[in-house]
Design a protein around this motif. Structure first.
Motif, PDB file in Angstrom:
ATOM      1  N   UNK A  72       2.207  -1.654   0.118  1.00 15.94           N
ATOM      2  CA  UNK A  72       1.349  -2.234  -0.919  1.00 15.94           C
ATOM      3  C   UNK A  72       2.112  -2.301  -2.236  1.00 15.94           C
ATOM      4  N   UNK A  73       2.871  -1.242  -2.556  1.00 21.92           N
ATOM      5  CA  UNK A  73       3.642  -1.235  -3.799  1.00 21.92           C
ATOM      6  C   UNK A  73       4.711  -2.325  -3.766  1.00 21.92           C
ATOM      7  N   UNK A  74       5.385  -2.474  -2.606  1.00 18.20           N
ATOM      8  CA  UNK A  74       6.426  -3.500  -2.480  1.00 18.20           C
ATOM      9  C   UNK A  74       5.826  -4.894  -2.663  1.00 18.20           C
ATOM     10  N   UNK A  75       4.675  -5.118  -2.051  1.00 19.86           N
ATOM     11  CA  UNK A  75       4.049  -6.438  -2.147  1.00 19.86           C
ATOM     12  C   UNK A  75       3.510  -6.720  -3.552  1.00 19.86           C
ATOM     13  N   UNK A  76       3.087  -5.674  -4.249  1.00 23.16           N
ATOM     14  CA  UNK A  76       2.502  -5.876  -5.569  1.00 23.16           C
ATOM     15  C   UNK A  76       3.540  -5.809  -6.688  1.00 23.16           C
TER      16      UNK A  76
ATOM     17  N   UNK B 222      10.069  -7.301  -6.151  1.00 21.92           N
ATOM     18  CA  UNK B 222      10.048  -7.345  -4.689  1.00 21.92           C
ATOM     19  C   UNK B 222       9.338  -8.597  -4.203  1.00 21.92           C
ATOM     20  N   UNK B 223       8.269  -8.964  -4.882  1.00 19.54           N
ATOM     21  CA  UNK B 223       7.536 -10.177  -4.479  1.00 19.54           C
ATOM     22  C   UNK B 223       8.414 -11.409  -4.598  1.00 19.54           C
ATOM     23  N   UNK B 224       9.197 -11.488  -5.676  1.00 21.38           N
ATOM     24  CA  UNK B 224      10.100 -12.627  -5.847  1.00 21.38           C
ATOM     25  C   UNK B 224      11.160 -12.620  -4.751  1.00 21.38           C
ATOM     26  N   UNK B 225      11.722 -11.448  -4.472  1.00 25.69           N
ATOM     27  CA  UNK B 225      12.730 -11.337  -3.414  1.00 25.69           C
ATOM     28  C   UNK B 225      12.172 -11.727  -2.063  1.00 25.69           C
TER      29      UNK B 225
ATOM     30  N   UNK C 245      11.689 -15.491  -1.956  1.00 18.50           N
ATOM     31  CA  UNK C 245      12.965 -16.193  -1.766  1.00 18.50           C
ATOM     32  C   UNK C 245      13.418 -16.061  -0.318  1.00 18.50           C
ATOM     33  N   UNK C 246      13.288 -14.873   0.254  1.00 16.27           N
ATOM     34  CA  UNK C 246      13.672 -14.660   1.645  1.00 16.27           C
ATOM     35  C   UNK C 246      12.842 -15.519   2.589  1.00 16.27           C
ATOM     36  N   UNK C 247      11.551 -15.572   2.358  1.00 20.98           N
ATOM     37  CA  UNK C 247      10.677 -16.383   3.214  1.00 20.98           C
ATOM     38  C   UNK C 247      11.028 -17.864   3.082  1.00 20.98           C
TER      39      UNK C 247
END
Length: 174
Positions: free
Chosen positions: A64-68, A72-75, A78-80
């Motif tokens: 949840x922390x990574x997604x919020x 990390x969300x930008x990374x 970009x990966x997706x």
């Protein structure tokens, strides 16, 4: 009461009107029932998915922390995007290759029809003979090189033996 009198007709018309209005109300209820059921089903599915997601987030706080977290969300975004672009590129390449092979199929078919098999076999036989001749030439060259190496080593031994023997004769004379 006589049904053919104006009062009888008027009463009969009122009865029919009452029946029709009752039927109309029933039709309204019947028509709105699927909409209400669909709306309640949609709400139930949405609530169920939200509860599942919240339960998973509560069970995995790091994700949840990574997604919020904004970086990390930008990374992840970009990966997706890169992954989607790579997948799309692979699909386009596969499609181009498929179309190319489909378009080449008639040409290869005509080539096989126009060229008899014996010419194709003689070409492969000729190529095989050329390869075998080349291998024989390479083996002969390898043998020649090995002979040269052996003579060079033998001459080096002779030079060393002469040097050792001359050293021994000089030391014997002293």
């Amino acid at each position: 009461m006589n049904p053919l009198t104006p009062t009888g007709i008027s009463e009969r018309m009122q009865q029919i009107e009452g029946t029709l209005s009752g039927v109309g109300e029933k039709m309204k209820e019947t028509a709105t029932l699927p909409l209400l059921e669909a709306r309640s089903l949609s709400d139930a599915i949405t609530a169920n998915v939200q509860n599942s997601v919240h339960a998973w987030i509560d069970a995995h706080p790091i994700f949840a922390w990574i997604l919020l977290h904004p970086l990390w969300s930008i990374g992840i975004a970009i990966f997706v995007l890169w992954l989607a672009f790579s997948l799309l590129t692979a699909l386009v390449d596969a499609l181009v290759q498929l179309i190319s092979s489909i378009l080449k199929l008639p040409l290869t078919g005509f080539k096989r029809l126009l060229l008899p098999r014996r010419f194709a076999q003689s070409d492969s036989s000729q190529r095989l003979i050329e390869v075998l001749d080349r291998l024989e030439a390479l083996r002969q060259e390898q043998d020649d090189l090995l002979k040269q190496v052996k003579t060079m080593l033998a001459s080096e031994r002779n030079v060393k033996e002469r040097a050792v023997s001359s050293d021994q004769t000089l030391s014997a004379k002293r």
